[in-house]
Design a protein around this motif. Structure first.
Motif, PDB file in Angstrom:
ATOM      1  N   LEU E   6      20.236  44.622  57.283  1.00 26.39           N
ATOM      2  CA  LEU E   6      19.742  44.556  58.658  1.00 26.39           C
ATOM      3  C   LEU E   6      19.011  45.841  59.010  1.00 26.39           C
ATOM      4  O   LEU E   6      19.617  46.814  59.468  1.00 26.39           O
ATOM      5  N   SER E   7      17.709  45.837  58.823  1.00 30.94           N
ATOM      6  CA  SER E   7      16.954  47.059  59.114  1.00 30.94           C
ATOM      7  C   SER E   7      16.232  46.984  60.451  1.00 30.94           C
ATOM      8  O   SER E   7      15.779  47.994  60.976  1.00 30.94           O
ATOM      9  N   ILE E  10      13.652  43.041  65.107  1.00 33.86           N
ATOM     10  CA  ILE E  10      12.345  42.505  65.514  1.00 33.86           C
ATOM     11  C   ILE E  10      11.905  41.412  64.543  1.00 33.86           C
ATOM     12  O   ILE E  10      11.960  41.588  63.323  1.00 33.86           O
ATOM     13  N   THR E  11      11.489  40.288  65.090  1.00 38.90           N
ATOM     14  CA  THR E  11      10.989  39.189  64.265  1.00 38.90           C
ATOM     15  C   THR E  11       9.637  38.729  64.810  1.00 38.90           C
ATOM     16  O   THR E  11       9.315  38.963  65.976  1.00 38.90           O
ATOM     17  N   ALA E  12       8.878  38.058  63.973  1.00 39.31           N
ATOM     18  CA  ALA E  12       7.531  37.630  64.370  1.00 39.31           C
ATOM     19  C   ALA E  12       7.567  36.486  65.386  1.00 39.31           C
ATOM     20  O   ALA E  12       6.734  36.420  66.287  1.00 39.31           O
ATOM     21  N   THR E  13       8.518  35.605  65.253  1.00 35.55           N
ATOM     22  CA  THR E  13       8.573  34.423  66.114  1.00 35.55           C
ATOM     23  C   THR E  13      10.000  34.196  66.615  1.00 35.55           C
ATOM     24  O   THR E  13      10.958  34.699  66.011  1.00 35.55           O
ATOM     25  N   PRO E  14      10.157  33.409  67.700  1.00 31.92           N
ATOM     26  CA  PRO E  14      11.506  33.063  68.170  1.00 31.92           C
ATOM     27  C   PRO E  14      12.326  32.332  67.109  1.00 31.92           C
ATOM     28  O   PRO E  14      13.529  32.543  67.002  1.00 31.92           O
ATOM     29  N   GLN E  15      11.666  31.508  66.342  1.00 33.03           N
ATOM     30  CA  GLN E  15      12.404  30.769  65.322  1.00 33.03           C
ATOM     31  C   GLN E  15      12.992  31.700  64.262  1.00 33.03           C
ATOM     32  O   GLN E  15      14.151  31.546  63.866  1.00 33.03           O
ATOM     33  N   GLU E  19      16.903  32.393  63.336  1.00 32.18           N
ATOM     34  CA  GLU E  19      17.444  32.458  61.969  1.00 32.18           C
ATOM     35  C   GLU E  19      18.128  33.806  61.704  1.00 32.18           C
ATOM     36  O   GLU E  19      19.133  33.859  60.989  1.00 32.18           O
ATOM     37  N   LEU E  20      17.614  34.869  62.304  1.00 30.98           N
ATOM     38  CA  LEU E  20      18.305  36.164  62.196  1.00 30.98           C
ATOM     39  C   LEU E  20      19.671  36.092  62.896  1.00 30.98           C
ATOM     40  O   LEU E  20      20.657  36.654  62.412  1.00 30.98           O
ATOM     41  N   GLN E  65      20.990  35.739  71.879  1.00 29.31           N
ATOM     42  CA  GLN E  65      20.747  36.513  73.107  1.00 29.31           C
ATOM     43  C   GLN E  65      20.325  37.937  72.764  1.00 29.31           C
ATOM     44  O   GLN E  65      19.372  38.480  73.350  1.00 29.31           O
ATOM     45  N   THR E  66      21.038  38.541  71.830  1.00 31.65           N
ATOM     46  CA  THR E  66      20.760  39.920  71.434  1.00 31.65           C
ATOM     47  C   THR E  66      19.375  40.034  70.790  1.00 31.65           C
ATOM     48  O   THR E  66      18.573  40.912  71.143  1.00 31.65           O
ATOM     49  N   VAL E  67      19.097  39.152  69.850  1.00 37.44           N
ATOM     50  CA  VAL E  67      17.823  39.205  69.132  1.00 37.44           C
ATOM     51  C   VAL E  67      16.660  38.907  70.088  1.00 37.44           C
ATOM     52  O   VAL E  67      15.624  39.566  70.048  1.00 37.44           O
TER      53      VAL E  67
END
Lengths: 77, 77, 77, 77, 77, 77
Positions: E6-7, E10-15, E19-20, E65-67
């Motif tokens: 877990l670095s 931040i992800t590119a999309t909500p999906q 998944e994170l 919620q956190t992500v």
């Protein structure tokens, strides 16, 4: 799951936001148990049990918090 | 469900906000089990069980967080 | 319920806020089961059960989050 | 309960904040069951049960969210 | 666990964010029970139980919620 | 507990933050049941039970929300 099912948390109305929260809740189940046949069989277990329905509503409520915050609570509507 | 039941999270008072939280909690159940006859039959299961009532109050509390935040906690009232 | 029981989330102290959180938690139960006689009968079920008491404290904690945020955590006191 | 047990959510350190969260969790129980003798008798029920201990830790975690937010997460320490 | 899993939140999309959230939920389990053989054996217990699947979806909802907050709800997408 | 075990919620990486969330979850248990021998005996009860592991992951998720917010979601990393 290679399909795109969640491209945005923004919805036009709070009601659509609530329905997105339901989608998120169901997807949380489906990622854990992808076999739709199993899910279909399990449906009577929770759909006819008061505590299971409350638990389902609970997860929807959590996801609705997220969707509502994303939409700034649709305050400008 | 084609009917519009949630057009805004804004309420005039905190009490109306609490009652909206109850509506949201019930809708979460109803989307999962739309058959009102089944819901009616299940009512004694949770309405006469202390833990089920606590669980119902729990979901209302979560939804009330959302409604209260949407209304900026009715601070200006 | 026609009576006004919640006109504000603002309290003078955190302790009063905690007590308001308890009121909210109980109201969540009472909206679901309005019959006070039934509620009275159910009391021994949860008041003498460790897990039920933890669950009650859980709902209070959720409602206290809401009340505390409404009061900006009583920081200026 | 006429005594003052919660005059502020502000603590000097995160650890004191965590301990305040424990106090809040216990008070949530005590407001529901004020009889300390009953609470004493119930202690073995949850103190020796893994799921009950997890549930207790869960309530503490919720209350710690509130206390941590009140203290702006002790960021300036 | 010495490996880096877990670095960033931040992800590119909500999906991808959802998944994170699933990854975080599974890691929470794995830190508590690191033995993958045991986890494998337990899988049928929850994957075929409606309430267990709802509980899994619940944890995912909390982590989402956190992500989602970390990504400012992907509002600019 | 006189020892200092929590002097800050700030961590260098999200992964360390997740591990701090695990520490907080375990401390919540330990404050409730300080006897490490009892805790050791209870371990098989939850470490081999799917629902107990989900519940443990749930508490970690709540605490991770707190730690992540404290670190502003490690956005600048």
């Amino acid at each position: 799951m290679a399909d795109v099912w969640l491209s945005s948390l923004i919805t036009a109305t709070p009601q659509e936001g609530f329905e997105l929260a339901i989608t998120l809740s169901r997807r949380g189940v489906k990622y854990t148990q992808p076999d739709t046949e199993v899910l279909h069989k399990l449906r009577p277990d929770y759909a006819n049990n008061a505590d299971s329905l409350t638990a389902a509503s609970h997860v929807i409520a959590i996801n609705f918090q997220t969707v509502a915050a994303a939409n700034d609570y649709w305050r400008k509507k």
